[in-house]
Design an enzyme around this catalytic site. Structure first.
Site, PDB file in Angstrom:
ATOM      1  N   ASN A  23      22.331  52.313  10.870  1.00 32.93           N
ATOM      2  CA  ASN A  23      22.447  52.538   9.522  1.00 32.93           C
ATOM      3  C   ASN A  23      22.714  53.416   8.408  1.00 32.93           C
ATOM      4  OD1 ASN A  23      24.516  50.010  10.714  1.00 32.93           O
ATOM      5  ND2 ASN A  23      23.725  48.203   9.013  1.00 32.93           N
ATOM      6  N   ILE A 124      40.044  47.731   5.248  1.00 33.55           N
ATOM      7  CA  ILE A 124      39.306  49.478   4.527  1.00 33.55           C
ATOM      8  C   ILE A 124      39.680  49.483   3.159  1.00 33.55           C
ATOM      9  CG2 ILE A 124      37.910  50.186   6.751  1.00 33.55           C
ATOM     10  CD1 ILE A 124      40.561  52.361   6.646  1.00 33.55           C
ATOM     11  N   ASP A 306      23.140  41.456   8.468  1.00 40.55           N
ATOM     12  CA  ASP A 306      22.039  41.650  10.501  1.00 40.55           C
ATOM     13  C   ASP A 306      20.732  40.836  10.819  1.00 40.55           C
ATOM     14  OD1 ASP A 306      24.527  43.464  10.320  1.00 40.55           O
ATOM     15  OD2 ASP A 306      23.817  44.799   8.995  1.00 40.55           O
ATOM     16  N   ARG A 398      23.767  50.055  21.540  1.00 38.71           N
ATOM     17  CA  ARG A 398      23.899  51.026  20.688  1.00 38.71           C
ATOM     18  C   ARG A 398      22.875  51.146  19.234  1.00 38.71           C
ATOM     19  NH1 ARG A 398      28.146  48.001  17.969  1.00 38.71           N
ATOM     20  NH2 ARG A 398      27.697  49.554  16.703  1.00 38.71           N
TER      21      ARG A 398
HETATM   22  N1  EPU Z   1      34.958  44.565   3.230  1.00 40.79           N
HETATM   23  C1  EPU Z   1      36.389  44.512   2.773  1.00 40.79           C
HETATM   24  N2  EPU Z   1      37.679  45.811   1.986  1.00 40.79           N
HETATM   25  C2  EPU Z   1      36.602  46.369   2.590  1.00 40.79           C
HETATM   26  C3  EPU Z   1      35.115  47.669   3.288  1.00 40.79           C
HETATM   27  C4  EPU Z   1      34.670  45.500   3.157  1.00 40.79           C
HETATM   28  O1  EPU Z   1      37.114  43.758   1.802  1.00 40.79           O
HETATM   29  O2  EPU Z   1      37.582  48.071   1.818  1.00 40.79           O
HETATM   30  C5  EPU Z   1      34.495  43.277   3.174  1.00 40.79           C
HETATM   31  C6  EPU Z   1      34.492  42.819   5.056  1.00 40.79           C
HETATM   32  O3  EPU Z   1      35.532  42.576   5.181  1.00 40.79           O
HETATM   33  C7  EPU Z   1      32.659  42.448   4.998  1.00 40.79           C
HETATM   34  C8  EPU Z   1      32.307  42.580   3.712  1.00 40.79           C
HETATM   35  O4  EPU Z   1      33.341  43.751   2.505  1.00 40.79           O
HETATM   36  O5  EPU Z   1      33.450  40.520   4.664  1.00 40.79           O
HETATM   37  C9  EPU Z   1      31.303  43.773   3.300  1.00 40.79           C
HETATM   38  O6  EPU Z   1      31.471  44.765   4.615  1.00 40.79           O
HETATM   39  P1  EPU Z   1      31.004  46.304   4.181  1.00 40.79           P
HETATM   40  O7  EPU Z   1      31.986  47.587   3.765  1.00 40.79           O
HETATM   41  O8  EPU Z   1      28.950  46.386   3.638  1.00 40.79           O
HETATM   42  O9  EPU Z   1      30.393  46.407   6.158  1.00 40.79           O
HETATM   43  P2  EPU Z   1      30.436  47.857   6.795  1.00 40.79           P
HETATM   44  O10 EPU Z   1      30.129  48.799   5.945  1.00 40.79           O
HETATM   45  O11 EPU Z   1      31.704  47.825   7.706  1.00 40.79           O
HETATM   46  C10 EPU Z   1      28.119  47.630   7.168  1.00 40.79           C
HETATM   47  C11 EPU Z   1      26.624  47.822   8.058  1.00 40.79           C
HETATM   48  C12 EPU Z   1      26.881  46.592   9.294  1.00 40.79           C
HETATM   49  C13 EPU Z   1      26.736  46.209   7.966  1.00 40.79           C
HETATM   50  C14 EPU Z   1      27.253  45.402   7.330  1.00 40.79           C
HETATM   51  C15 EPU Z   1      26.570  44.939   5.725  1.00 40.79           C
HETATM   52  C16 EPU Z   1      27.036  49.966   9.116  1.00 40.79           C
HETATM   53  C17 EPU Z   1      28.073  51.219  10.058  1.00 40.79           C
HETATM   54  N3  EPU Z   1      27.607  48.815   9.093  1.00 40.79           N
HETATM   55  O12 EPU Z   1      29.622  47.377   7.640  1.00 40.79           O
HETATM   56  O13 EPU Z   1      26.411  46.921  10.476  1.00 40.79           O
HETATM   57  O14 EPU Z   1      26.319  43.951   8.658  1.00 40.79           O
HETATM   58  O15 EPU Z   1      27.727  47.289   6.323  1.00 40.79           O
HETATM   59  O16 EPU Z   1      25.904  44.560   5.477  1.00 40.79           O
HETATM   60  O17 EPU Z   1      26.390  50.789   8.328  1.00 40.79           O
HETATM   61  C18 EPU Z   1      25.514  46.059  12.274  1.00 40.79           C
HETATM   62  O18 EPU Z   1      24.607  47.047  12.224  1.00 40.79           O
HETATM   63  O19 EPU Z   1      25.474  45.680  12.921  1.00 40.79           O
HETATM   64  C19 EPU Z   1      25.905  45.862  11.389  1.00 40.79           C
HETATM   65  C20 EPU Z   1      27.119  45.017  11.531  1.00 40.79           C
END
Ligand code: EPU
Length: 419
Positions: A23, A124, A306, A398
């Site tokens: 990540n 997002i 995770d 992945r």
């Molecule tokens: N969220 C919102 N709005 C946003 C962004 C997020 O409501 O604009 C919510 C999401 O729905 C979720 C929470 O906020 O409930 C946290 O989401 P976050 O944005 O932190 O997740 P992410 O950036 O999409 C990354 C990792 C994930 C990991 C999460 C939480 C990457 C590429 N992915 O996802 O990793 O689970 O942070 O730590 O960095 C994995 O590696 O298996 C994986 C899924």
């Protein structure tokens, strides 16, 4: 179709070396788009998400050379497009970083809607809100997200939700903006700090990464010429720690930052496992049957979502009744259906699951629903009686480098076979 075949009931013993963090890598690669020059990235995990990212960057004009298995040089001087089609972006979630990076570099960008593991809704809105606060207009239509501006201007961004992706995307868009950007209620994961360190090495001015408030002072340009080494993968380390205890083993885990593993160390000790942490490596070993625990997944420094599935495997064979509350992703209990096929006693209700500890799991054909579910099923196969077959390996590939080779070196009887 490929599958993993695991003959179970082998205690894991020996040493394993942890790769660079997935990540962090999938954010650092798009961050190179902000550099006017060439840089070198070391300790890059050789996983399919990283290779896909390199392909995308090459398609828009980056020159990438693999210097060794885990090292690239990348020259982004001649980027010739700021549009990334949906066929490409839907392959994985981290494609959303192309929006922040290309917006920062070109002041306009269009990317297809990102894909990734099916963990329930993945909005997002916080990414979009950040770009808009920096002065961009953002439009989502026909499967594309378009962001454009004449000029990005430093601003205050308050994240309504602690989000890893939105925090990194806001940093990417703010690095070359005019003035100072403050990101409040920022995520604090080790990979946030790593991306900030990478950008600072290339000439950015980012302070406070790893705390709630990040300050980005915009600079005129990022120059290349430097080498950066990706932080070790906290989740891969945690996966091997849990596998060591669940398999009744004794494993030394090398190339990790034990400070990043505190919540995992605490949970393993709470269930009765032993951990000896020594800065950049740790020993994890089993002496007695593990017992129940309650877990709530939280943003860092809480227990990471995770590692929820991997821990679920351990709790399914631990004495007593354990509870897990998943507070980040709606659909992260899909692996429990597969564990139930292996004899586990698990009841899921919405975001919570109850694990009635049983004595042993029994092999069955199982399907990885996402990356971490796949890692959890490997652990389940290693500890189960009989031969477990695991399908949907694309999810696992992945994010885990040479996973079966690493487990094999620890004594697991695991083969990848073509069906
Ligand atoms: N969220 C919102 N709005 C946003 C962004 C997020 O409501 O604009 C919510 C999401 O729905 C979720 C929470 O906020 O409930 C946290 O989401 P976050 O944005 O932190 O997740 P992410 O950036 O999409 C990354 C990792 C994930 C990991 C999460 C939480 C990457 C590429 N992915 O996802 O990793 O689970 O942070 O730590 O960095 C994995 O590696 O298996 C994986 C899924």
């Amino acid at each position: 179709m490929e599958k993993l075949v695991i003959t179970g009931k082998t205690p894991l013993k020996g040493e394993v070396t942890i790769s660079g963090a997935k990540n962090a890598a999938v954010a650092i690669l798009p961050a190179t788009l902000l550099i006017n020059g060439k840089c070198r990235i070391e300790n890059l995990p050789n996983i399919s998400d990283v290779r896909s990212y390199c392909d995308i960057l090459k398609e828009i004009g980056a020159k990438i050379e693999w210097v060794s298995e885990n090292e690239i040089t990348i020259d982004t001087t001649k980027i010739d497009s700021n549009k990334i089609p949906i066929d490409t972006t839907r392959k994985f979630r981290a494609s959303y970083y192309l929006l922040g990076a290309l917006l920062g570099r070109c002041k306009s960008a269009q990317i297809g809607v990102p894909g990734g593991c099916n963990l329930g809704p993945r909005p997002i809105d916080q990414h979009i809100k950040s770009f808009e606060a920096l002065g961009a207009t953002v439009d989502v239509s026909n499967g594309n997200i378009t962001a454009k501006t004449k000029k990005l201007k430093g601003t205050s961004i308050y994240m309504d939700i602690v989000s890893v992706g939105a925090t990194i995307n806001a940093m990417l868009a703010a690095v070359l903006a005019d003035g100072i950007t403050t990101i409040d209620n920022a995520a604090k994961e080790p990979h946030i700090v790593d991306v900030a360190n990478f950008l600072n090495t290339m000439g950015a001015d980012i302070r406070g990464a790893g705390t709630d408030i990040i300050k980005v002072r915009g600079v005129k340009e990022l120059k290349g010429g430097s080498t950066y080494s990706v932080v070790p993968d906290q989740i891969e380390a945690g996966t091997f720690m849990i596998a060591a205890i669940a398999s009744k083993g004794d494993v030394i885990i090398k190339n990790c930052i034990t400070k990043h593993l505190e919540s995992i160390i605490a949970k393993i000790e709470e269930v009765g496992g032993n951990v000896d942490a020594n800065g950049d490596h740790l020993r994890v070993w089993y002496t007695k049957r593990t017992h129940k625990a309650n877990i709530k997944t939280l943003p860092y420094p809480g227990f990471p979502t995770d590692l929820q599935a991997q821990m679920g495997v351990l709790l399914s064979i631990s004495e007593g009744t354990s509870y897990i509350n998943e507070s980040i992703w709606e659909s992260r209990f899909q692996y429990t259906q597969e564990l139930i096929k292996m004899g586990a006693k698990i009841t899921v209700q919405g975001k919570s699951a109850v694990f009635e500890g049983i004595n042993e799991l029994v092999a069955a054909p199982v399907y990885a629903s996402d990356l971490r579910a796949g890692a959890a099923l490997i652990i389940a196969g290693i500890i189960a009686k009989g031969k477990t077959e695991i399908y949907n390996l694309n999810h696992i590939d992945r994010g885990y480098e040479n996973i079966e080779e690493k487990f094999r070196k620890l004594g697991a009887k695991i083969e990848r076979v073509e069906e």
